[in-house]
Write a protein that holds these residues in place. Structure first.
Motif, PDB file in Angstrom:
ATOM      1  N   PHE A  36      34.825  50.868  32.750  1.00 54.25           N
ATOM      2  CA  PHE A  36      34.400  51.147  32.165  1.00 54.25           C
ATOM      3  C   PHE A  36      33.226  51.180  31.775  1.00 54.25           C
ATOM      4  N   SER A  37      32.944  52.730  31.175  1.00 54.71           N
ATOM      5  CA  SER A  37      30.891  52.795  30.481  1.00 54.71           C
ATOM      6  C   SER A  37      31.024  52.810  28.555  1.00 54.71           C
ATOM      7  N   ASP A  38      32.832  52.940  28.690  1.00 54.65           N
ATOM      8  CA  ASP A  38      32.841  52.238  26.832  1.00 54.65           C
ATOM      9  C   ASP A  38      32.561  51.040  26.646  1.00 54.65           C
ATOM     10  N   GLU A  39      32.199  50.660  26.333  1.00 55.40           N
ATOM     11  CA  GLU A  39      32.332  48.939  25.881  1.00 55.40           C
ATOM     12  C   GLU A  39      33.346  48.644  24.952  1.00 55.40           C
ATOM     13  N   GLU A  40      33.735  49.412  24.032  1.00 52.98           N
ATOM     14  CA  GLU A  40      35.034  49.221  22.805  1.00 52.98           C
ATOM     15  C   GLU A  40      35.631  49.331  23.944  1.00 52.98           C
ATOM     16  N   LEU A  41      36.089  50.230  24.897  1.00 50.98           N
ATOM     17  CA  LEU A  41      37.247  50.296  25.466  1.00 50.98           C
ATOM     18  C   LEU A  41      37.299  48.707  26.237  1.00 50.98           C
ATOM     19  N   SER A  42      36.566  48.128  27.022  1.00 47.43           N
ATOM     20  CA  SER A  42      37.067  47.332  27.945  1.00 47.43           C
ATOM     21  C   SER A  42      36.872  46.353  27.138  1.00 47.43           C
ATOM     22  N   SER A  43      36.497  45.907  26.053  1.00 46.51           N
ATOM     23  CA  SER A  43      36.707  44.817  25.754  1.00 46.51           C
ATOM     24  C   SER A  43      37.961  44.907  24.576  1.00 46.51           C
ATOM     25  N   ARG A  44      38.187  45.937  24.361  1.00 49.36           N
ATOM     26  CA  ARG A  44      39.681  45.777  24.046  1.00 49.36           C
ATOM     27  C   ARG A  44      40.919  44.990  25.341  1.00 49.36           C
ATOM     28  N   ILE A  45      40.722  46.188  26.169  1.00 52.72           N
ATOM     29  CA  ILE A  45      41.271  45.771  27.196  1.00 52.72           C
ATOM     30  C   ILE A  45      41.591  44.187  27.291  1.00 52.72           C
ATOM     31  N   ILE A  46      40.395  43.870  27.951  1.00 54.93           N
ATOM     32  CA  ILE A  46      40.020  42.241  28.605  1.00 54.93           C
ATOM     33  C   ILE A  46      40.568  41.606  27.244  1.00 54.93           C
ATOM     34  N   SER A  47      40.506  42.081  25.848  1.00 51.14           N
ATOM     35  CA  SER A  47      41.405  40.986  24.859  1.00 51.14           C
ATOM     36  C   SER A  47      42.665  41.526  25.333  1.00 51.14           C
ATOM     37  N   HIS A  48      43.549  42.448  25.338  1.00 48.87           N
ATOM     38  CA  HIS A  48      44.792  42.173  25.272  1.00 48.87           C
ATOM     39  C   HIS A  48      45.402  42.028  26.633  1.00 48.87           C
ATOM     40  N   MET A  49      44.246  42.149  28.104  1.00 55.56           N
ATOM     41  CA  MET A  49      45.365  41.286  28.968  1.00 55.56           C
ATOM     42  C   MET A  49      44.571  39.324  28.784  1.00 55.56           C
ATOM     43  N   LYS A  50      44.086  39.156  27.516  1.00 56.60           N
ATOM     44  CA  LYS A  50      44.197  37.315  27.963  1.00 56.60           C
ATOM     45  C   LYS A  50      44.842  36.974  26.932  1.00 56.60           C
ATOM     46  N   THR A  51      45.465  37.809  26.238  1.00 59.59           N
ATOM     47  CA  THR A  51      46.934  37.605  25.222  1.00 59.59           C
ATOM     48  C   THR A  51      48.332  37.238  25.904  1.00 59.59           C
ATOM     49  N   SER A  52      48.300  37.793  27.494  1.00 62.79           N
ATOM     50  CA  SER A  52      49.563  37.693  27.783  1.00 62.79           C
ATOM     51  C   SER A  52      49.090  36.972  29.045  1.00 62.79           C
ATOM     52  N   TRP A  53      50.314  35.824  28.853  1.00 64.53           N
ATOM     53  CA  TRP A  53      49.580  34.960  30.415  1.00 64.53           C
ATOM     54  C   TRP A  53      49.799  34.864  31.478  1.00 64.53           C
ATOM     55  N   SER A  54      50.567  36.866  31.963  1.00 62.57           N
ATOM     56  CA  SER A  54      51.877  36.752  32.814  1.00 62.57           C
ATOM     57  C   SER A  54      50.599  37.380  33.332  1.00 62.57           C
ATOM     58  N   LEU A  55      49.917  38.499  32.821  1.00 60.02           N
ATOM     59  CA  LEU A  55      48.578  39.471  33.168  1.00 60.02           C
ATOM     60  C   LEU A  55      47.488  38.605  33.373  1.00 60.02           C
ATOM     61  N   HIS A  56      47.241  37.996  31.963  1.00 61.03           N
ATOM     62  CA  HIS A  56      45.352  37.100  32.682  1.00 61.03           C
ATOM     63  C   HIS A  56      45.645  36.770  34.210  1.00 61.03           C
ATOM     64  N   ILE A  57      47.046  36.243  34.261  1.00 59.71           N
ATOM     65  CA  ILE A  57      47.123  35.101  36.048  1.00 59.71           C
ATOM     66  C   ILE A  57      47.537  36.962  37.164  1.00 59.71           C
ATOM     67  N   MET A  58      48.005  37.745  36.918  1.00 63.99           N
ATOM     68  CA  MET A  58      48.019  38.542  37.966  1.00 63.99           C
ATOM     69  C   MET A  58      46.865  39.230  37.908  1.00 63.99           C
ATOM     70  N   CYS A  59      46.116  39.954  37.127  1.00 62.40           N
ATOM     71  CA  CYS A  59      44.647  40.228  37.693  1.00 62.40           C
ATOM     72  C   CYS A  59      43.977  39.547  38.088  1.00 62.40           C
ATOM     73  N   SER A  60      43.901  37.836  39.205  1.00 60.09           N
ATOM     74  CA  SER A  60      42.763  37.451  39.276  1.00 60.09           C
ATOM     75  C   SER A  60      43.098  38.332  40.971  1.00 60.09           C
ATOM     76  N   ILE A  61      44.190  39.573  40.771  1.00 64.69           N
ATOM     77  CA  ILE A  61      44.463  40.102  41.617  1.00 64.69           C
ATOM     78  C   ILE A  61      44.071  41.835  42.223  1.00 64.69           C
ATOM     79  N   PRO A  62      43.171  42.478  42.429  1.00 70.71           N
ATOM     80  CA  PRO A  62      41.977  43.176  42.549  1.00 70.71           C
ATOM     81  C   PRO A  62      42.820  44.861  41.755  1.00 70.71           C
ATOM     82  N   VAL A  63      43.442  44.869  42.890  1.00 68.39           N
ATOM     83  CA  VAL A  63      44.956  45.538  42.739  1.00 68.39           C
ATOM     84  C   VAL A  63      46.003  45.913  41.434  1.00 68.39           C
ATOM     85  N   PHE A  64      45.828  44.967  40.803  1.00 69.80           N
ATOM     86  CA  PHE A  64      46.508  44.665  39.592  1.00 69.80           C
ATOM     87  C   PHE A  64      45.438  44.782  38.562  1.00 69.80           C
ATOM     88  N   CYS A  65      44.495  44.490  38.645  1.00 64.61           N
ATOM     89  CA  CYS A  65      43.219  44.473  37.724  1.00 64.61           C
ATOM     90  C   CYS A  65      43.779  46.155  37.575  1.00 64.61           C
TER      91      CYS A  65
END
Length: 966
Positions: free
Chosen positions: A191-220
């Motif tokens: 995402f070129s929108d830095e605010e959008l990417s930061s919000r997505i990264i922040s949300h990903m880190k709040t969920s342990w399940s999502l954070h673990i699955m994001c090691s797989i590129p397809v799930f990202c």
């Protein structure tokens, strides 16, 4: 095999040997989970080669995917014909040209194979023009019978990788996916929108399940697709935090994109599915479900038609909605279909099954649950059946997933539990329908699934299912436990499963996993075993390990990276079958194990065969092998197999312990040969408590004489040695005095002449020997077996509880109702019906007792509490005592510090009511046996460090129970 361990490697360098490697890399196996980038690595390698950038020593790269090979699996081809069919540009290449060209065969997607690869009962092929089945062509090519100079690269998901024998693989690599830093980099680049990417990264880190699955590129990519849509549209609602929630939104987002692209109808809410969408998605769900059960991830035209999917309809969907179903044309332009990622197939399968449940399609449900085996049912049947149909279905579906060997239904069942939530049912109301269900009941069901019949790896999925139902209590509780300095809190079995998973996923490698240090049940400790995959030292002693647990440990040794350097599985009734499973890990090129202890594991000579075969494949490890036991019946033939390894130039054995292994002089002959080998690295050898006798020592001394012998420590304690054996040893050390520094000959009978010879050598400046142990010594130690360590017990009358009656000259103790008139004494047990003996145990001691009724046979420190009804006074319920629990039915269990270990019925089948106890205080071993005539049947061995003097003791549970000193 090439041991890369944790060495990063570029895909372009996959066939480059490291400087210290002796042989070239011919066959490479690369594994990784679905969507992690295996095929991308292959394509990157091929593109760089084609553009002349890398690997120009390769003349031809032949890329063959298993999804294409499946189409001709029943036909006969020669290897040359196969190349011409799949790559028409090679039509002019002849057999002669193939023989002189450097070829690279890349077989992509072994997990997609429907071939039967048999590496044992194969037809031998060496001619590229000889016709055979595709399976036989592949096995002969991989084994080097066909085109032995050709390079072979195979990619696979981990569960299918074991189809290729380790002996056929020169290098094993793994594509691991994104690190935490790479996850963030992915979203910032997306995402070129830095605010959008930061919000997505922040949300990903709040969920342990999502954070673990994001090691797989397809799930990202799935996460980015869903969160971008939700954060940049007018859509309201909470962002998804579980996998089920994420995939539900993903399905709706893709369906909405299809509507917008084809202008289907007016703008609707994303939750509103048209009837046509609903029909096609359910057909896709049926396709996903039926092939998930079969283990298929590739589908052909006939597969789609069997699920009611019109080929044209599927083409439209795969053309528009490529994010769900992909269509590819392979050989003969035949279309093949697959879901973009296995998790999408698992999600759609769960949606279809949930739909069948809410719409009462009982035939589908019964077919799915029909083969739930009795063992699995016994796990779930412990939950009452007065539940709704959904509760009962989930209970049985979980049972089926738990019985799966490779966990192929784990994520499917996780999604099923996530779909129970009303929020997800509202999202997919057009597909699922709704159920009258209380999530609390399902959550309680999951927490009640505690059984020894659940394998440790499978039980972790119960924790995941709780996470999918937004029950975070378990996760939060374990987080608090890990932060706490006081680890004495008692853990339930499901908490142990959660802890094992969190330790596995931690970025910090655990220094030591010691099962006995956790306050939980014996089944709870077994649930912790998967954590061995992320620790350096593992102490899995006295934990009732089974074959399934050895499979978990083997997978830890095979993993990349494998962190385990020290493994102690002593005191478990493993037997040969479990050792065979363990050896699959030892022969892995990733294995880094330096110390392996298998003391008291009921091993026979067959285990030595398995160990020897595994270590021939990977002789660099381990350096310390401890098979000592009071009942490892290795015998001479087994040790002979291990001794062959000492002559292997790559073998790194430095320490070998074989005490109590029923060895004779034949073993000494084999060991002497190993010690004489120019390749021997052995520094320590322990042969204590074997009936070697003088003849065996004489043979062993021939090895000690060799200038190649590097032995520094030799223990021959309790080996029936007289002055004749000592003379042989002295002669050997005079011939080669430069190495041996420590010699233990205690519990033998060297006699005056033997003592004189060895003592003179100790003073000889030419000898390197600086430690010589010969005491205790004497003729009494020439009796075979443990009975030579017999000691006479005397009851300490000052400790006897007043409801215990002494008789037979204080040799028998019986619990009675009447209070006995013993004088007050501070050492007396005033509440518990116990006593201690006067004998303080030193060195090695052995005694036998006969019992009647319900008694505890114990050893204890004298400092154990005597007064009051506290459990701290009870033998086996503190860290000061150990006990064996016996009833009229035989020995039942052992206890230490409240930790119970059951004794298998096979161990206690003898009709004798006599028990033997053997303790080796310096070695820290305490063993219990059932006595049957002259035979000792091993029951259990404790391996520990004794910090105080030990005293025998007894406890009596009911009146009439008695113990007699033999």
């Amino acid at each position: 095999m090439d041991a890369l361990h944790d060495t990063p490697i570029r895909c372009q360098d996959i066939f480059k040997a490291f400087p210290d490697q002796q042989r070239p890399i011919r066959v490479v196996l690369t594994n990784g989970v679905a969507g992690v980038g295996k095929t991308f690595s292959v394509q990157k390698f091929t593109l760089d080669w084609a553009e002349g950038l890398e690997n120009q020593h390769v003349s031809v790269v032949v890329l063959l995917s298993f999804r294409e090979l499946n189409l001709i699996r029943d036909e006969q081809y020669s290897l040359l014909e196969l190349l011409h069919v799949f790559h028409p540009t090679l039509q002019k290449v002849t057999a002669q040209k193939l023989a002189v060209s450097q070829l690279l065969f890349i077989f992509d997607g072994l997990d997609e194979s429907r071939l039967s690869l048999d590496f044992t009962n194969r037809k031998l092929l060496s001619d590229v023009t000889q016709k055979s089945s595709v399976s036989q062509l592949l096995t002969n090519l991989i084994q080097g019978n066909l085109l032995p100079s050709a390079l072979v690269w195979i990619t696979s998901r981990p569960a299918a990788a074991n189809q290729i024998p380790p002996t056929c693989v020169d290098r094993l690599t793994e594509v691991r996916g994104f690190t935490d830093a790479q996850k963030e980099e992915y979203f910032r680049r997306r995402f070129s929108d830095e605010e959008l990417s930061s919000r997505i990264i922040s949300h990903m880190k709040t969920s342990w399940s999502l954070h673990i699955m994001c090691s797989i590129p397809v799930f990202c990519w799935i996460t980015a697709t869903v969160l971008e849509h939700m954060l940049t549209t007018e859509q309201r609602g909470q962002l998804p935090k579980t996998l089920t929630d994420m995939y539900s939104h993903f399905l709706l987002v893709q369906t909405k994109r299809k509507k917008n692209k084809y202008h289907e109808g007016h703008e609707t809410s994303p939750q509103e599915l048209t009837e046509a969408d609903r029909e096609v998605l359910l057909k896709l769900g049926r396709l996903a479900f039926e092939h998930l059960e079969k283990g298929n991830i590739m589908f052909y035209q006939e597969d789609l038609e069997q699920c009611g999917l019109d080929v044209t309809e599927a083409s439209v969907y795969s053309g528009v909605c490529t994010e769900i179903l992909k269509r590819e044309c392979v050989i003969f332009q035949k279309p093949v279909y697959c879901f973009v990622h296995l998790s999408i197939q698992e999600f759609l399968a769960a949606v279809y099954m949930f739909h069948c449940l809410t719409n009462r399609k009982t035939e589908v449900l019964e077919d799915f649950l029909r083969d739930v085996c009795n063992d699995s049912d016994s796990v779930v049947d412990r939950i009452p059946h007065n539940k709704s149909s959904l509760d009962d279905f989930l209970r049985r579906a979980m049972g089926k997933s738990l019985q799966s060997k490779n966990g192929h239904l784990d994520l499917f069942v996780r999604f099923l539990h996530g779909l129970c939530l009303e929020s997800n049912q509202r999202l997919l109301v057009g597909l699922l329908g709704q159920t009258e269900n209380s999530p609390e009941i399902v959550i309680n069901n999951l927490k009640e699934m505690n059984s020894d019949e659940i394998s440790p790896d499978r039980s972790i999925n119960i924790f995941h299912c709780l996470m999918e139902m937004n029950d975070l209590s378990l996760f939060q509780g374990i987080q608090e436990f890990l932060k706490s300095e006081n680890r004495s809190e008692e853990l339930s079995e499901i908490q142990c499963s959660a802890l094992a998973f969190m330790l596995q996923m931690s970025e910090e490698v655990l220094d030591e996993l010691d099962l006995q240090k956790y306050n939980t049940s014996e089944w709870g400790r077994l649930r912790l075993i998967p954590a061995v995959r992320n620790c350096r030292k593992a102490r899995l002693t006295q934990s009732e390990l089974s074959e399934s647990h050895c499979e978990v440990v083997a997978s830890a040794l095979k993993s990349n990276p494998s962190h385990l350097t020290e493994l102690d599985m002593s005191g478990n009734n493993l037997q040969d079958s479990a050792v065979k499973l363990l050896c699959a890990g030892l022969e892995s090129p990733n294995c880094r194990l330096e110390t392996l202890r298998l003391m008291d594991c009921d091993l026979s000579e067959i285990s030595c065969d398995y160990l020897a075969a595994a270590l021939k494949s990977n002789p660099s490890y381990p350096r310390v092998l401890d098979l000592s036991a009071t009942y490892n019946n290795l015998q001479d033939s087994g040790v002979k197999q291990l001794c062959v390894l000492l002559e292997n130039p790559r073998c790194q054995f430095e320490t070998l312990r074989l005490s109590h292994c029923d060895l004779s002089e034949r073993s000494c002959e084999a060991l002497a040969s190993g010690l004489s080998s120019q390749s021997s690295n052995l520094r320590q050898l322990d042969l204590s408590n074997n009936n070697l006798q003088d003849s065996g020592v004489k043979l062993l001394s021939e090895g000690l004489k060799s200038p190649h012998c590097t032995l520094e420590t030799l223990s021959l304690s309790g080996c029936l040695i007289t002055e004749e054996g000592c003379t042989s040893l002295a002669s050997a050390l005079s011939s080669n005095p430069s190495h041996l520094r420590e010699l233990d000959l205690s519990y033998n009978h060297p006699g005056d002449s033997g003592m004189k010879l060895l003592s003179a050598g100790l003073k000889d400046p030419g000898w390197r020997l600086d430690t010589l142990r010969v005491e205790p010594a004497g003729v009494r130690w020439l009796r075979p077996g443990l009975r030579k360590y017999s000691c006479q017990l005397t009851i300490d009358t000052n400790t006897v509880n007043t409801n215990l009656q002494l008789s037979d000259n204080n040799r028998k103790v019986t619990r009675v109702e009447e209070v006995q008139s013993y004088p007050d004494h501070p050492d007396r047990f005033d509440y518990w019906h116990q006593l201690l003996c006067r004998n303080g145990l030193t060195g090695r001691c052995y005694w036998e007792v006969e019992w009647r009724g319900n008694v505890r046979i114990s050893v204890s420190y004298r400092s154990i509490r005597r007064k009051g009804d506290s459990e701290d006074c009870v033998f086996g319920f503190n860290d000061q005592s150990w006990r064996l629990y016996c009833t009229d039915d035989g020995p039942q269990s052992v206890f230490y510090n409240k930790i119970k270990t059951s004794i298998s019925s096979s161990s206690s089948s003898s009709v004798s009511n006599r028990v033997a106890v053997y303790v080796d205080c310096p070695a820290g071993t305490l063993s219990f046996y059932r006595v049957s005539s002259d035979t000792l049947i091993h029951l259990h061995t404790f391996n520990t460090t004794f910090t105080q003097t030990l005293y025998p003791g007894f406890r009596f549970r009911f009146p009439g129970s008695s113990v007699s000193l033999c």
